[in-house]
Design a protein around this motif. Structure first.
Motif, PDB file in Angstrom:
ATOM      1  N   ASP A 216       0.838  -1.198   0.000  1.00 60.42           N
ATOM      2  CA  ASP A 216       0.000   0.000   0.000  1.00 60.42           C
ATOM      3  C   ASP A 216       0.875   1.251   0.000  1.00 60.42           C
ATOM      4  OD1 ASP A 216      -2.279  -1.564   0.083  1.00 60.42           O
ATOM      5  OD2 ASP A 216      -2.408  -1.531   2.281  1.00 60.42           O
ATOM      6  N   ALA A 217       0.264   2.358  -0.375  1.00 63.20           N
ATOM      7  CA  ALA A 217       0.999   3.623  -0.476  1.00 63.20           C
ATOM      8  C   ALA A 217       1.519   4.062   0.880  1.00 63.20           C
ATOM      9  CB  ALA A 217       0.098   4.695  -1.074  1.00 63.20           C
ATOM     10  N   GLY A 218       2.633   4.776   0.845  1.00 63.79           N
ATOM     11  CA  GLY A 218       3.230   5.327   2.054  1.00 63.79           C
ATOM     12  C   GLY A 218       3.555   6.794   1.848  1.00 63.79           C
ATOM     13  N   PRO A 219       4.381   7.371   2.703  1.00 59.23           N
ATOM     14  CA  PRO A 219       4.738   8.787   2.551  1.00 59.23           C
ATOM     15  C   PRO A 219       5.578   9.017   1.314  1.00 59.23           C
ATOM     16  CG  PRO A 219       6.014   7.760   4.306  1.00 59.23           C
ATOM     17  CD  PRO A 219       4.975   6.761   3.909  1.00 59.23           C
ATOM     18  N   GLU A 220       5.517  10.235   0.784  1.00 61.52           N
ATOM     19  CA  GLU A 220       6.318  10.589  -0.376  1.00 61.52           C
ATOM     20  C   GLU A 220       7.804  10.609  -0.015  1.00 61.52           C
ATOM     21  OE1 GLU A 220       5.372  11.022  -3.490  1.00 61.52           O
ATOM     22  OE2 GLU A 220       3.281  10.563  -2.935  1.00 61.52           O
ATOM     23  N   VAL A 221       8.625  10.282  -0.977  1.00 59.92           N
ATOM     24  CA  VAL A 221      10.067  10.423  -0.793  1.00 59.92           C
ATOM     25  C   VAL A 221      10.390  11.914  -0.736  1.00 59.92           C
ATOM     26  CG1 VAL A 221      12.334   9.952  -1.806  1.00 59.92           C
ATOM     27  CG2 VAL A 221      10.475   8.270  -2.025  1.00 59.92           C
ATOM     28  N   THR A 222      11.237  12.306   0.203  1.00 60.54           N
ATOM     29  CA  THR A 222      11.596  13.723   0.315  1.00 60.54           C
ATOM     30  C   THR A 222      13.002  13.961  -0.228  1.00 60.54           C
ATOM     31  OG1 THR A 222      12.549  13.580   2.532  1.00 60.54           O
ATOM     32  CG2 THR A 222      10.178  13.923   2.374  1.00 60.54           C
ATOM     33  N   TYR A 223      13.202  15.149  -0.792  1.00 59.82           N
ATOM     34  CA  TYR A 223      14.503  15.558  -1.340  1.00 59.82           C
ATOM     35  C   TYR A 223      14.815  16.935  -0.757  1.00 59.82           C
ATOM     36  CZ  TYR A 223      13.267  11.899  -4.642  1.00 59.82           C
ATOM     37  OH  TYR A 223      12.898  10.705  -5.200  1.00 59.82           O
ATOM     38  N   THR A 224      15.799  16.983   0.142  1.00 62.70           N
ATOM     39  CA  THR A 224      16.022  18.201   0.916  1.00 62.70           C
ATOM     40  C   THR A 224      17.460  18.689   0.790  1.00 62.70           C
ATOM     41  OG1 THR A 224      14.416  17.384   2.536  1.00 62.70           O
ATOM     42  CG2 THR A 224      15.777  19.283   3.180  1.00 62.70           C
ATOM     43  N   PRO A 225      17.666  19.911   0.246  1.00 66.02           N
ATOM     44  CA  PRO A 225      18.994  20.516   0.298  1.00 66.02           C
ATOM     45  C   PRO A 225      19.180  21.268   1.606  1.00 66.02           C
ATOM     46  CG  PRO A 225      17.543  21.768  -1.162  1.00 66.02           C
ATOM     47  CD  PRO A 225      16.711  20.707  -0.531  1.00 66.02           C
ATOM     48  N   TYR A 226      20.390  21.200   2.157  1.00 65.94           N
ATOM     49  CA  TYR A 226      20.722  21.950   3.370  1.00 65.94           C
ATOM     50  C   TYR A 226      21.870  22.905   3.077  1.00 65.94           C
ATOM     51  CZ  TYR A 226      17.779  18.678   5.927  1.00 65.94           C
ATOM     52  OH  TYR A 226      16.710  17.938   6.376  1.00 65.94           O
ATOM     53  N   SER A 227      21.991  23.906   3.899  1.00 62.65           N
ATOM     54  CA  SER A 227      23.025  24.911   3.670  1.00 62.65           C
ATOM     55  C   SER A 227      24.423  24.357   3.887  1.00 62.65           C
ATOM     56  CB  SER A 227      22.799  26.116   4.591  1.00 62.65           C
ATOM     57  OG  SER A 227      22.839  25.699   5.954  1.00 62.65           O
ATOM     58  N   ASP A 228      24.571  23.385   4.810  1.00 62.46           N
ATOM     59  CA  ASP A 228      25.889  22.853   5.118  1.00 62.46           C
ATOM     60  C   ASP A 228      25.720  21.486   5.784  1.00 62.46           C
ATOM     61  OD1 ASP A 228      25.819  23.313   8.201  1.00 62.46           O
ATOM     62  OD2 ASP A 228      25.317  25.268   7.339  1.00 62.46           O
ATOM     63  N   GLU A 229      26.831  20.775   5.959  1.00 64.15           N
ATOM     64  CA  GLU A 229      26.784  19.414   6.489  1.00 64.15           C
ATOM     65  C   GLU A 229      26.335  19.372   7.943  1.00 64.15           C
ATOM     66  OE1 GLU A 229      30.514  17.510   5.772  1.00 64.15           O
ATOM     67  OE2 GLU A 229      30.286  17.546   3.588  1.00 64.15           O
ATOM     68  N   VAL A 230      26.701  20.381   8.720  1.00 65.36           N
ATOM     69  CA  VAL A 230      26.291  20.407  10.126  1.00 65.36           C
ATOM     70  C   VAL A 230      24.776  20.526  10.232  1.00 65.36           C
ATOM     71  CG1 VAL A 230      26.440  21.677  12.299  1.00 65.36           C
ATOM     72  CG2 VAL A 230      28.490  21.352  10.898  1.00 65.36           C
ATOM     73  N   THR A 231      24.207  21.440   9.456  1.00 65.86           N
ATOM     74  CA  THR A 231      22.748  21.609   9.459  1.00 65.86           C
ATOM     75  C   THR A 231      22.058  20.331   8.992  1.00 65.86           C
ATOM     76  OG1 THR A 231      23.012  23.964   8.987  1.00 65.86           O
ATOM     77  CG2 THR A 231      20.852  23.006   8.561  1.00 65.86           C
ATOM     78  N   GLU A 232      22.616  19.682   7.983  1.00 62.95           N
ATOM     79  CA  GLU A 232      22.044  18.439   7.481  1.00 62.95           C
ATOM     80  C   GLU A 232      22.012  17.372   8.580  1.00 62.95           C
ATOM     81  OE1 GLU A 232      22.607  15.420   3.631  1.00 62.95           O
ATOM     82  OE2 GLU A 232      24.204  16.821   4.184  1.00 62.95           O
ATOM     83  N   ALA A 233      23.135  17.190   9.278  1.00 70.46           N
ATOM     84  CA  ALA A 233      23.204  16.186  10.341  1.00 70.46           C
ATOM     85  C   ALA A 233      22.245  16.511  11.479  1.00 70.46           C
ATOM     86  CB  ALA A 233      24.639  16.083  10.858  1.00 70.46           C
ATOM     87  N   GLU A 234      22.184  17.785  11.867  1.00 74.81           N
ATOM     88  CA  GLU A 234      21.295  18.182  12.954  1.00 74.81           C
ATOM     89  C   GLU A 234      19.837  17.932  12.590  1.00 74.81           C
ATOM     90  OE1 GLU A 234      21.935  19.388  16.063  1.00 74.81           O
ATOM     91  OE2 GLU A 234      24.039  18.906  15.701  1.00 74.81           O
ATOM     92  N   SER A 235      19.473  18.241  11.351  1.00 72.73           N
ATOM     93  CA  SER A 235      18.087  18.046  10.929  1.00 72.73           C
ATOM     94  C   SER A 235      17.724  16.561  10.882  1.00 72.73           C
ATOM     95  CB  SER A 235      17.867  18.683   9.552  1.00 72.73           C
ATOM     96  OG  SER A 235      16.557  18.433   9.096  1.00 72.73           O
ATOM     97  N   VAL A 236      18.634  15.742  10.349  1.00 72.81           N
ATOM     98  CA  VAL A 236      18.368  14.305  10.289  1.00 72.81           C
ATOM     99  C   VAL A 236      18.191  13.739  11.691  1.00 72.81           C
ATOM    100  CG1 VAL A 236      19.404  12.066   9.716  1.00 72.81           C
ATOM    101  CG2 VAL A 236      19.460  13.935   8.049  1.00 72.81           C
ATOM    102  N   ALA A 237      19.065  14.124  12.618  1.00 74.93           N
ATOM    103  CA  ALA A 237      18.945  13.635  13.989  1.00 74.93           C
ATOM    104  C   ALA A 237      17.623  14.076  14.619  1.00 74.93           C
ATOM    105  CB  ALA A 237      20.127  14.129  14.821  1.00 74.93           C
ATOM    106  N   ALA A 238      17.209  15.308  14.348  1.00 81.13           N
ATOM    107  CA  ALA A 238      15.939  15.805  14.895  1.00 81.13           C
ATOM    108  C   ALA A 238      14.759  15.003  14.329  1.00 81.13           C
ATOM    109  CB  ALA A 238      15.781  17.290  14.567  1.00 81.13           C
ATOM    110  N   GLN A 239      14.813  14.666  13.051  1.00 78.70           N
ATOM    111  CA  GLN A 239      13.738  13.861  12.456  1.00 78.70           C
ATOM    112  C   GLN A 239      13.697  12.466  13.062  1.00 78.70           C
ATOM    113  OE1 GLN A 239      13.250  14.271   7.999  1.00 78.70           O
ATOM    114  NE2 GLN A 239      15.109  15.499   8.243  1.00 78.70           N
TER     115      GLN A 239
END
Length: 686
Positions: free
Chosen positions: A316-339
């Motif tokens: 069955d259908a699930g959530p859409e795949v997300t494609y997210t650009p971040y300003s820098d690697e630190v922000t990317e890691a922090e956002s992933v951990a928060a999710q």
């Protein structure tokens, strides 16, 4: 014991077709998540239940002990106990261990646990200075050469075409160490893992009585993960078969990701040529992933391929795949951990969450971001960042320098580079994969941490950096419980999770920078596909526009995301610079035939590699001569000045002014300032 009919009732139409194909050569192309293990174990069980097979006459071969154990367990449940399910090495070792004493009158040589000590002795005999990283890379070259049937004398001739070689030493020296390694091994009366296969192949080829006995024992062969077979394993399969055709192979050419270790998809793709009349069956029904993840997986290769299959989602259908650009690697890691924290609070077990990245050095930012939120994690397939030998050594050296109070006048980053230079660190990355590349990336990550600290605290010194590294290490070394999996894309093969975060998906990382030719980029695309197909329910794909906070933000999303991601994806975090809508990268096309250019080298040239060249040969030679002088004066490899592809592009464009030269891929503003006047002068000659 299940009945024969009940075994078939448990299968979908394509799996059932596999189970019924009991005789003759059979090639099963099994897409990701399509139940290939279910299909082949039911095939063996059905053959046993119908009396076609005797369990003891079946040899099922796979690549890992874990997979072999899983297969034996399933076969027992299906009433096919007695089938030999083994790895190539385990099956060969059992055979050679039995026959060797009878043939040669002595016991089999002892198997070494690791090549490294013998490689170190061989390097010493050849007077080659080594460190642990170079020893690991030499061991990898020895393994590749042996499984590819490349003798030491032939290595210098064959290595370039196979894109092998090491940055630290030349091909001839590698060949000398290879030969010395074999001498050391013979002197010690030892054998390595490749010798097991080599000796078994030789034994079966030279002793007809032995080969006949083995072939009587194993009448039916099944080979899993056939896309990963190397030339030596293929030769062993030929000896086991002895001209017969009762073999079933299962694989997916879209998941061939071990070419660096000698694997080749040609054995799977050419199966019908080597086994005329072979039956081909495709497993296409994906039971693992949601339709959204399956759609993304199918889009990775587009419409123009295809050696593998187009997957058909069954869930069955699930959530859409997300494609997210971040300003820098630190922000990317922090956002992933928060999710991930939100996922845990929503009831998702952390063991069902994975963060997948391309290189080992990328793990550190995620280790720290997870630890800061008290989220347990497990680093799979590689050491945790601060456990790595080179990182421990670097921190020790930095601490000693900080205590000595001897700092330069050019700032923290300059001081760190000077200290790490004593470990062989340079600003230029190795051009090949391997342990030396991994070591460089770990040291470069420390330089990046210093840059982050200097940006936040302009007066920071080595003492402040060491304190920061100690803080990070303390977080990273928190007690490990069952938690989030951190692993590389290679180590993720064969695994799956409910939620997968594919991080660092920018150009230069995926595909990796040293994948510059068509084959290299194609393998990187397959590696990305493996990452996508690990997700069951949720797939989050992200990339960062710069390495460090406040950086220029000039990174581009991976070309593999073209056709997958929304065109209006905007960066997250990092202020006004990061919030600006980025101009989408245009598709590079050949100036001659207008085809899409797929490799970095082609994009530099502005044309397909096989389209006729239009460059000025005299100018190209002038540029090469000038580059040689520059490289000699700077004591750097020639490619550091400009690559051949960039020189060719300059000779084709013949720029007359700086703005035209700047448009040539591979030039950039730094090199324009450094070399622009001289290059333009060369273009004006003649």
């Amino acid at each position: 014991m299940p009945s024969a009919d009940s075994l078939l009732d448990a299968l979908d139409p394509e799996q059932r077709e596999v189970a019924l194909a009991l005789r003759g050569p059979v090639c099963v192309i099994a897409g990701a998540g399509t139940g290939k293990t279910r299909a082949i174990t039911h095939r063996i069980a059905y053959g046993t239940a119908t009396g076609v097979y005797k369990p003891t006459e079946v040899l099922a071969v796979t690549f890992t002990a874990r997979a072999a154990g899983e297969m034996r367990g399933r076969l027992r449940q299906l009433g096919a106990e007695g089938v030999q399910a083994r790895t190539f090495h385990a099956a060969a070792l059992r055979q050679i261990g039995y026959f060797w004493p009878k043939l040669y009158g002595n016991r089999l040589p002892d198997l070494i646990a690791s090549k490294i000590p013998l490689v170190a002795e061989a390097a010493k005999r050849c007077r080659v200075q080594t460190d642990s990283a170079l020893l690991r890379d030499l061991a990898a070259e020895i393994e590749w050469a042996k499984v590819s049937n490349v003798r030491p004398d032939d290595y210098p001739r064959l290595a370039p075409d196979a894109h092998r070689g090491l940055d630290a030493i030349d091909d001839a020296t590698v060949a000398h160490v290879m030969a010395a390694y074999e001498e050391v091994k013979r002197d010690r009366g030892r054998m390595d893992m490749e010798d097991i296969l080599l000796c078994t192949v030789s034994m079966l080829a030279e002793h007809e009585r032995v080969s006949a006995e083995v072939r009587r024992q194993y009448r039916w062969l099944v080979v899993d993960e056939y896309q990963d077979v190397n030339p030596l394993q293929a030769a062993l399969l030929e000896q086991w078969l002895g001209g017969r055709d009762d073999i079933c192979v299962v694989g997916d050419p879209l998941q061939t990701i071990y070419s660096f270790a000698g694997a080749s998809p040609k054995h799977l793709n050419d199966f019908a040529k080597t086994h005329p009349g072979a039956r081909r069956i495709e497993l296409v029904r994906n039971y693992r992933s949601t339709p959204q993840v399956v759609a993304a997986a199918n889009a990775v290769f587009g419409r123009g391929r295809r050696e593998g299959v187009v997957l058909q989602a069954q869930r069955d259908a699930g959530p859409e795949v997300t494609y997210t650009p971040y300003s820098d690697e630190v922000t990317e890691a922090e956002s992933v951990a928060a999710q991930i924290l939100q996922l845990r609070e929503g009831g998702t077990p952390l063991r069902e969450v994975a963060i997948l990245f391309r290189t080992n050095a990328q793990s550190e930012a995620y280790e720290e971001a997870l630890a800061a939120r008290n989220l347990p994690y497990v680093v799979r397939g590689v050491e945790r960042f601060f456990d790595r030998a080179e990182v421990r050594q670097a921190v020790t050296l930095l601490r000693g320098q900080a205590r000595g109070g001897d700092s330069g006048d050019e700032g923290l980053v300059s001081d760190v580079r000077a200290v790490l230079a004593t470990m062989g660190y340079t600003e230029t990355a190795p051009t090949t994969a391997g342990a030396q590349r991994d070591r460089w990336e770990s040291l470069h990550a420390i330089v990046s941490m210093a840059a982050d600290l200097e940006s936040a605290q302009p007066d920071a010194d080595l003492t402040a950096l060491v304190d920061d590294l100690d803080r990070r290490a303390k977080h990273a070394h928190a007690p490990i419980a069952e938690g989030v999996t951190l692993t590389t894309l290679h180590a993720a093969k064969g695994l799956e999770w409910d939620a997968v975060f594919l991080v660092g998906m920018q150009e230069g990382t995926v595909p990796i920078a040293y994948a510059t030719d068509e084959k290299g980029v194609a393998e990187e695309r397959r590696l990305f596909y493996v990452g996508v197909t690990r997700a069951r329910d949720r797939l989050e794909i992200s990339w960062s526009l710069s390495r460090n906070p406040g950086g220029r933000g000039n990174r581009r999303p991976s070309r593999f995301l073209d056709g997958l991601r929304p065109a209006d994806a905007e960066p997250t975090g990092g202020g006004a610079r990061a919030r600006r809508t980025r101009k989408e990268r245009t598709i590079a096309r050949c100036r001659t035939c207008n085809a899409v250019l797929s490799t970095g080298a082609e994009r530099k040239l502005g044309r397909c590699a096989d389209c006729p060249s239009t460059y000025d040969e005299a100018l190209f030679e002038r540029l090469r001569g000038w580059r040689s002088e520059q490289a000699s004066a700077q004591k750097v490899p020639a490619y550091v000045v400009f690559t051949d592809a960039t020189l060719t592009a300059i000779a084709e464009v013949r720029p007359r002014e700086a703005t035209e030269l700047l448009k040539v891929p591979g030039v950039g503003r730094t090199k324009l300032e450094k070399y622009g006047v001289e290059v333009l002068a060369l273009c004006d000659e003649g």
